[in-house]
Design an enzyme around this catalytic site. Structure first.
Site, PDB file in Angstrom:
ATOM      1  N   LYS A 278       0.689  -1.155   0.123  1.00 15.88           N
ATOM      2  CA  LYS A 278      -0.006  -0.023  -0.084  1.00 15.88           C
ATOM      3  C   LYS A 278       0.926   1.354  -0.207  1.00 15.88           C
ATOM      4  O   LYS A 278       1.935   1.372   0.478  1.00 15.88           O
ATOM      5  CB  LYS A 278      -0.807   0.040   1.382  1.00 15.88           C
ATOM      6  CG  LYS A 278      -2.174  -1.007   1.288  1.00 15.88           C
ATOM      7  CD  LYS A 278      -2.891  -0.734   2.544  1.00 15.88           C
ATOM      8  CE  LYS A 278      -3.893  -1.959   2.588  1.00 15.88           C
ATOM      9  NZ  LYS A 278      -4.853  -1.906   1.588  1.00 15.88           N
ATOM     10  N   ARG A 352     -10.169 -11.549   1.698  1.00 16.08           N
ATOM     11  CA  ARG A 352     -10.835 -12.879   1.233  1.00 16.08           C
ATOM     12  C   ARG A 352     -10.230 -14.368   1.209  1.00 16.08           C
ATOM     13  O   ARG A 352     -11.052 -15.261   1.282  1.00 16.08           O
ATOM     14  CB  ARG A 352     -10.998 -12.558  -0.252  1.00 16.08           C
ATOM     15  CG  ARG A 352     -10.179 -12.099  -1.083  1.00 16.08           C
ATOM     16  CD  ARG A 352     -10.593 -11.408  -2.290  1.00 16.08           C
ATOM     17  NE  ARG A 352     -10.689  -9.807  -2.184  1.00 16.08           N
ATOM     18  CZ  ARG A 352     -11.010  -9.110  -2.983  1.00 16.08           C
ATOM     19  NH1 ARG A 352     -11.665  -9.491  -4.293  1.00 16.08           N
ATOM     20  NH2 ARG A 352     -10.973  -7.742  -2.714  1.00 16.08           N
TER      21      ARG A 352
HETATM   22  N1  BES Z   1      -8.309  -3.786   4.247  1.00 16.04           N
HETATM   23  C1  BES Z   1      -8.346  -3.612   2.900  1.00 16.04           C
HETATM   24  C2  BES Z   1      -9.403  -2.552   2.708  1.00 16.04           C
HETATM   25  C3  BES Z   1      -9.437  -1.298   3.040  1.00 16.04           C
HETATM   26  C4  BES Z   1      -8.845  -0.358   2.373  1.00 16.04           C
HETATM   27  C5  BES Z   1     -10.240  -0.967   4.106  1.00 16.04           C
HETATM   28  C6  BES Z   1      -8.852   0.938   2.680  1.00 16.04           C
HETATM   29  C7  BES Z   1     -10.251   0.417   4.342  1.00 16.04           C
HETATM   30  C8  BES Z   1      -9.496   1.363   3.848  1.00 16.04           C
HETATM   31  C9  BES Z   1      -8.158  -4.791   2.098  1.00 16.04           C
HETATM   32  O1  BES Z   1      -7.309  -5.831   2.472  1.00 16.04           O
HETATM   33  C10 BES Z   1      -7.567  -4.404   0.728  1.00 16.04           C
HETATM   34  O2  BES Z   1      -6.446  -4.054   0.684  1.00 16.04           O
HETATM   35  N2  BES Z   1      -8.399  -4.294  -0.332  1.00 16.04           N
HETATM   36  C11 BES Z   1      -7.994  -4.022  -1.543  1.00 16.04           C
HETATM   37  C12 BES Z   1      -8.612  -4.714  -2.727  1.00 16.04           C
HETATM   38  C13 BES Z   1      -8.122  -4.591  -3.802  1.00 16.04           C
HETATM   39  C14 BES Z   1      -6.560  -4.905  -3.994  1.00 16.04           C
HETATM   40  C15 BES Z   1      -9.042  -5.351  -4.927  1.00 16.04           C
HETATM   41  C16 BES Z   1      -8.517  -2.393  -1.697  1.00 16.04           C
HETATM   42  O3  BES Z   1      -9.640  -2.261  -1.230  1.00 16.04           O
HETATM   43  O4  BES Z   1      -7.841  -1.718  -2.205  1.00 16.04           O
HETATM   44 MN    MN Z   2      -5.368  -5.678   1.847  1.00 15.21          MN
END
Ligand code: BES
Ligand code: MN
Ligand code: ZN
Length: 500
Positions: A278, A352
């Site tokens: 991230k 997931r």
């Molecule tokens: N934990 C995150 C989701 C999230 C992101 C919650 C920002 C709150 C704020 C999850 O594991 C994630 O990173 N999801 C990705 C999915 C994507 C790679 C398809 C996302 O939301 O960017």
């Molecule tokens: Mn994630």
């Protein structure tokens, strides 16, 4: 915190502040009128002078009442003189408690439950006094040197009449259970990732089990996960030095053979994204990626306290998601416990991967329904904002029951479609499915992925990514969706009692 119901006449109460309501047309609530009487018209004179317009959420603190035993009176504006909406009732309560965060005020009696609220009874009104007050008084000091809290309130009483005492009392007990559940949820969520690790969460569950013997705790360790074939879950934790834990909390309050309600909470104690790292800004907030798991713990605390006549299982798959030499790489293919293979195109879609193996694990409980709670997609906040949690599922009745519970609890859900058409986005050339479905409809494709592991039972998924915590200057956990889950469980216990 000490909670109680108070039915003695207001003039005789020993407390630091009595909270009463005033409508916009200068009409005083019954308690305000009674206090006006015993203070020679003090309240009316304040209102007539224009010092309180009665607008919802406005407050005036009367901090000296000469010749009277009453220490203080807080006047709270209620808005128009008609039954309040649930939201406005909550707004008035919140304004009240926020204006009483002063060191002198240790005990309060709230008389606002006497106000009419659209479609709600005394039980609901009493419950919400406790919920709103406790929620507003929560303050995280655990990792600060100065543990002083802004508020010194330690006793909250709900004023009721003798004829409403029983309902008010039942509401108070529910409110207390929800408040304590939410407090645990918020506390665990606010803890940083270096303290709140998967092992720490497991330890918390074990302690909860010691406090409430009706909760049996089991922790599945990595070797057992490997034996079960949980290749998806284990692939995420391989990139972390902290071993993963699958925490199970088993509560048997119903009949021995009654099928359980299974609650699954995503428990990523930190999500850096893995190799699909991230970006840095805001990454600290990924300590909140265990809010689903924390909500399961908070909900089971409340369930045990209320001794609900249901069988309920809480499952928390917990891990970290970090970049590492042994971490998942984009393109890696893993085999889930169900036997289905998954191509990991983005290592940041890790939630997931934990949830799919936990859904398969849930089959062994022969569940009545399965509900998972997960901070699953940033896309959910893009779609719905920070107001409402996303809801998706394979059963209309279950989704409707959850939506209604959300309305009653003031902790709302909004359903998104889970249609076959979206499944195409998860096609992989090399495995049974990909773990991401591209940039369109991210919340839906995430749920589509989970749906493939939830075919054997009625299932709903709550995406709480934008509601479980606040960002910005008031950054902190919200305790959502504990209140809605308890409401759902209370409603279920109730219908079961009527029909059974
Ligand atoms: N934990 C995150 C989701 C999230 C992101 C919650 C920002 C709150 C704020 C999850 O594991 C994630 O990173 N999801 C990705 C999915 C994507 C790679 C398809 C996302 O939301 O960017
Ligand atoms: Mn994630
Ligand atoms: Zn995550």
């Amino acid at each position: 915190m000490d909670y109680s119901i108070e039915t003695a006449p207001l003039e005789e109460l020993q407390c630091d502040c009595i909270i009463v309501g005033v409508y916009q047309d200068k009409q005083l609530s019954p308690s305000a009128a009674s206090l006006d009487n015993s203070t020679q018209g003090l309240i009316n004179s304040i209102v007539n002078r224009g010092d309180l317009s009665g607008k919802n959420g406005e407050t005036v603190l009367i901090n000296a009442i000469p010749g009277n035993k009453i220490e203080r009176i807080l006047l709270v504006g209620l808005g128009e003189n008609k039954p309040l909406s649930g939201k406005n009732y909550k707004k008035a309560l919140l304004a009240a408690v926020n204006s009483l965060k002063k060191p002198q005020i240790k005990s309060v009696v709230c008389c606002l439950a006497e106000c009419d609220v659209e479609g709600r009874d005394w039980q609901w009104k009493s419950r919400h006094v406790i919920e709103v007050f406790s929620d507003a008084l929560y303050q995280f000091t655990h990792t600060k040197s100065d543990k002083e809290t802004e508020s010194k309130i330690e006793k909250i009483s709900v004023s009721a009449t003798e004829s409403n005492r029983a309902l008010a009392h039942a509401g108070m007990l529910q409110g207390k259970a929800v408040a304590e559940g939410m407090e645990l949820t918020k506390h665990l969520a606010d803890l940083p990732g270096n303290i709140c690790t998967p092992a720490f969460l497991a330890e918390q569950a074990i302690e909860l089990g010691q406090k409430y013997p009706s909760l049996a705790i089991k922790v599945v360790e990595e070797p057992e996960m490997a034996a079960l074939g949980m290749g998806a879950l284990l692939s995420v934790s391989r990139g972390s030095r902290q071993p993963a834990k699958l925490i199970a909390l088993e509560y048997q309050g119903g009949e021995k053979n009654a099928k359980p309600i299974v609650l699954i909470g995503k428990g990523l104690t930190f999500d850096a994204g893995g190799i699909s790292l991230k970006q840095a800004p805001g990454m600290d907030e990924m300590k909140y990626d265990m809010c689903g798991g924390a909500s399961v713990l908070g909900t089971l605390l409340a369930v045990a306290q209320l001794q609900l006549p249901l069988n309920i299982i809480g499952l928390i798959p917990s891990s970290e998601n970090l970049p590492d030499g042994d971490a998942n790489k984009p393109g890696d293919i893993v085999t889930s416990m169900s036997g289905k293979t998954i191509e990991i195109l983005n290592t940041d879609a890790e939630g997931r991967l934990l949830l799919c193996d936990t859904l398969t694990y849930a089959e062994r409980y022969n569940p009545e329904v399965v509900i998972d709670l997960a901070t699953l997609t940033g896309a959910c906040g893009i779609a719905l904002g920070r107001v409402v949690s996303g809801l998706l599922g394979n059963d209309d009745a279950l989704c409707n029951e959850l939506t209604i519970a959300g309305e009653i609890a003031n902790d709302n859900l909004w359903r998104l479609p889970l249609w076959e058409e979206y499944q195409e986005q998860l096609k992989s050339n090399f495995a049974d499915m990909a773990n991401v479905g591209g940039k369109d409809g991210g919340t839906i494709t995430a749920a589509c992925f989970l749906a493939r592991f939830a075919e054997k039972f009625r299932w709903a998924h709550l995406d709480i990514a934008a509601t479980a915590w606040r960002t910005g200057p008031t950054k902190g956990a919200t305790g959502r969706p504990v209140s809605l889950l308890i409401q759902y469980l209370i409603s279920r216990a109730h219908t079961q009692n009527i029909s059974g």
